[in-house]
Design a protein around this motif. Structure first.
Motif, mmCIF file in Angstrom:
data_model
loop_
_atom_site.group_PDB
_atom_site.id
_atom_site.type_symbol
_atom_site.label_atom_id
_atom_site.label_comp_id
_atom_site.label_asym_id
_atom_site.label_seq_id
_atom_site.Cartn_x
_atom_site.Cartn_y
_atom_site.Cartn_z
ATOM 1 N N VAL A 62 0.846 -1.196 0.000
ATOM 2 C CA VAL A 62 0.000 0.000 0.000
ATOM 3 C C VAL A 62 0.877 1.240 0.000
ATOM 4 O O VAL A 62 1.886 1.308 0.709
ATOM 5 C CB VAL A 62 -0.938 0.002 1.224
ATOM 6 N N GLY A 63 0.498 2.212 -0.794
ATOM 7 C CA GLY A 63 1.222 3.476 -0.847
ATOM 8 C C GLY A 63 0.268 4.648 -0.957
ATOM 9 O O GLY A 63 -0.947 4.477 -1.097
ATOM 10 N N VAL A 64 0.819 5.831 -0.913
ATOM 11 C CA VAL A 64 0.027 7.065 -1.006
ATOM 12 C C VAL A 64 0.733 8.019 -1.952
ATOM 13 O O VAL A 64 1.965 8.194 -1.883
ATOM 14 C CB VAL A 64 -0.139 7.727 0.385
ATOM 15 N N LEU A 65 -0.034 8.633 -2.841
ATOM 16 C CA LEU A 65 0.498 9.613 -3.775
ATOM 17 C C LEU A 65 -0.068 10.995 -3.450
ATOM 18 O O LEU A 65 -1.267 11.126 -3.195
ATOM 19 C CB LEU A 65 0.111 9.252 -5.216
ATOM 20 N N PRO A 66 0.761 12.037 -3.477
ATOM 21 C CA PRO A 66 0.240 13.396 -3.298
ATOM 22 C C PRO A 66 -0.349 13.896 -4.608
ATOM 23 O O PRO A 66 0.336 13.977 -5.623
ATOM 24 C CB PRO A 66 1.482 14.195 -2.896
ATOM 25 N N THR A 67 -1.627 14.201 -4.626
ATOM 26 C CA THR A 67 -2.289 14.685 -5.836
ATOM 27 C C THR A 67 -3.119 15.921 -5.513
ATOM 28 O O THR A 67 -3.366 16.237 -4.353
ATOM 29 C CB THR A 67 -3.216 13.613 -6.437
ATOM 30 N N ARG A 68 -3.556 16.600 -6.571
ATOM 31 C CA ARG A 68 -4.374 17.794 -6.377
ATOM 32 C C ARG A 68 -5.811 17.386 -6.104
ATOM 33 O O ARG A 68 -6.418 16.651 -6.864
ATOM 34 C CB ARG A 68 -4.330 18.698 -7.610
ATOM 35 N N ARG A 115 -0.344 8.947 -13.838
ATOM 36 C CA ARG A 115 0.966 9.304 -14.407
ATOM 37 C C ARG A 115 2.100 8.891 -13.469
ATOM 38 O O ARG A 115 3.105 8.324 -13.908
ATOM 39 C CB ARG A 115 1.011 10.810 -14.682
ATOM 40 N N GLU A 116 1.940 9.156 -12.173
ATOM 41 C CA GLU A 116 2.974 8.785 -11.205
ATOM 42 C C GLU A 116 3.168 7.272 -11.149
ATOM 43 O O GLU A 116 4.294 6.778 -11.037
ATOM 44 C CB GLU A 116 2.597 9.318 -9.820
ATOM 45 N N LEU A 117 2.075 6.525 -11.224
ATOM 46 C CA LEU A 117 2.173 5.070 -11.177
ATOM 47 C C LEU A 117 2.857 4.521 -12.428
ATOM 48 O O LEU A 117 3.614 3.541 -12.364
ATOM 49 C CB LEU A 117 0.782 4.455 -11.020
ATOM 50 N N ILE A 118 2.601 5.148 -13.568
ATOM 51 C CA ILE A 118 3.278 4.733 -14.802
ATOM 52 C C ILE A 118 4.783 4.941 -14.671
ATOM 53 O O ILE A 118 5.594 4.056 -14.984
ATOM 54 C CB ILE A 118 2.716 5.516 -16.009
ATOM 55 N N TRP A 119 5.173 6.120 -14.183
ATOM 56 C CA TRP A 119 6.604 6.403 -14.035
ATOM 57 C C TRP A 119 7.243 5.518 -12.982
ATOM 58 O O TRP A 119 8.448 5.267 -13.011
ATOM 59 C CB TRP A 119 6.805 7.884 -13.687
#
Length: 380
Positions: A62-68, A115-119
């Protein structure tokens, strides 16, 4: 030999499916301690998608991404990584919510997360479209995926932006799956804007304005990036009419344009959690939802669990806060019975997390006395 019961509920209101499954498992074990109770919570692709996958998969990260977020501020967006058939798969719920002023949000943050997950190396990304609180036709998602700046309204984007977003997906060999909770089209009387009037409480004039914007956006993309022609009729595929295109406030449409496969979330989650194998090893299958009514008869967790149980020739029950489907209809759907916490629409449903959990546990305790098998099935 010990009987085995699989409990595969969806969430009840604000209480996530893993909590409901655990409450029902406790109730069942209290009534019949010798029963082997297996929890296999399910999701319709909403905010509890990450928790359901994390509970079911030992390999989950499990992870967390900072998004708008919908108000333009940074918000954490959870995701979960697993290994599926050699693919590094990420599951991402699209749960943006409403703006503080009550207006609908947009899908820009979800595009950022993709996009972040793709990179980060994900080669298969499943986006859950339930509970989005958005209504922008997925234009924000496309803008973010193409790395365009965040704006108040993305639906004036040039079509080349969508082409750039599509190239990001294709150049990285990413397979996108849009997991919808409802198979609505983008536009029309059963489309995203019309549905949002009820689900988000939108003013009809606001919904009509959103419909007009999404219609123009869809026409622009359909012209610039036409779908494949039908081999029989020669007609060009209309992305906006794809089942599930209107899910997530139209994010399903944008994902279809990007080449995503649109599938019912209940099917996708059932596969990811190993529901089929769990059912085949069980003597009894129990699913659960807050209210089981006519709206649950298509693309729902309850019907998916029932279908898997029926395919495996296992008896299945529905437990709910309230069951609005008659016994004859339940049997025609393949269920052996349905039980509710309350019996009448006039009786309030349990509310508040503690009350909901207690009600689910008590209901399972009551039903276990009747339905726990006294012997295991024969595999012969």
């Amino acid at each position: 030999m010990t009987a085995r019961v699989v409990i595969a509920p969806e969430r009840w209101g604000e209480v996530d499916a893993p909590q409901i499954a655990e409450a029902m498992a406790r109730g069942w074990r209290e009534r019949n301690p010798a029963t082997d109770v297996v929890s296999c919570p399910q999701s319709n692709g909403g905010a509890d998608l990450v928790g359901v996958l994390a509970a079911a998969r030992p390999d989950a990260t499990v992870g967390v991404l900072p998004t708008r977020g919908p108000a333009g501020t940074e918000v954490p967006t959870p995701y979960v990584h697993v290994e599926d058939q050699g693919y590094r798969t990420a599951y991402l719920p699209m749960a943006q919510g409403l703006r503080p002023d009550g207006a609908v949000g947009d899908s820009y943050g979800t595009g950022q997360a993709i996009r972040e997950l793709i990179w980060a190396g994900a080669r298969r990304i499943v986006i859950g479209l339930a509970d989005s609180g958005t209504l922008d036709g997925g234009s924000g998602l496309i803008a973010a995926l193409a790395d365009r700046p965040s704006q108040a309204d993305h639906q004036h984007l040039a079509a080349d932006v969508a082409g750039a977003a599509r190239r990001v997906v294709r150049d990285h060999g990413v397979r996108l799956i849009a997991a919808y909770d409802t198979a609505i089209p983008l536009l029309g009387l059963t489309g995203a804007a019309a549905t949002a009037q009820g689900s988000l409480g939108l003013d009809p004039y606001v919904a009509q304005a959103a419909e007009a914007r999404m219609s123009a956006w869809a026409q622009q993309l359909q012209t610039a990036l036409p779908g494949r022609p039908d081999l029989l009729t020669g007609a060009t595929h209309r992305y906006d009419r794809t089942p599930g295109a209107g899910a997530g406030g139209g994010a399903g449409f944008a994902l279809a344009v990007l080449g995503a496969e649109l599938r019912p979330a209940c099917e996708v989650v059932a596969e990811a959690t190993g529901l089929g194998a769990a059912v085949l090893a069980a003597d009894l299958v129990v699913t659960a939802t807050l209210v089981f009514d006519w709206q649950q008869l298509t693309d729902s967790v309850v019907m998916q669990v029932g279908s898997v149980a029926q395919s495996g020739a296992r008896p299945a029950l529905v437990l709910a806060g309230r069951v609005d489907v008659g016994r004859r209809e339940l049997m025609s759907l393949g269920f052996s019975g349905g039980y509710g916490v309350v019996q009448s629409p006039r009786t309030p449903l349990p509310c508040g997390a503690a009350q909901v959990v207690a009600a689910a546990q008590h209901l399972a305790h009551r039903v276990a006395g009747t339905w726990t098998p006294t012997h295991r099935r024969s595999d012969g």
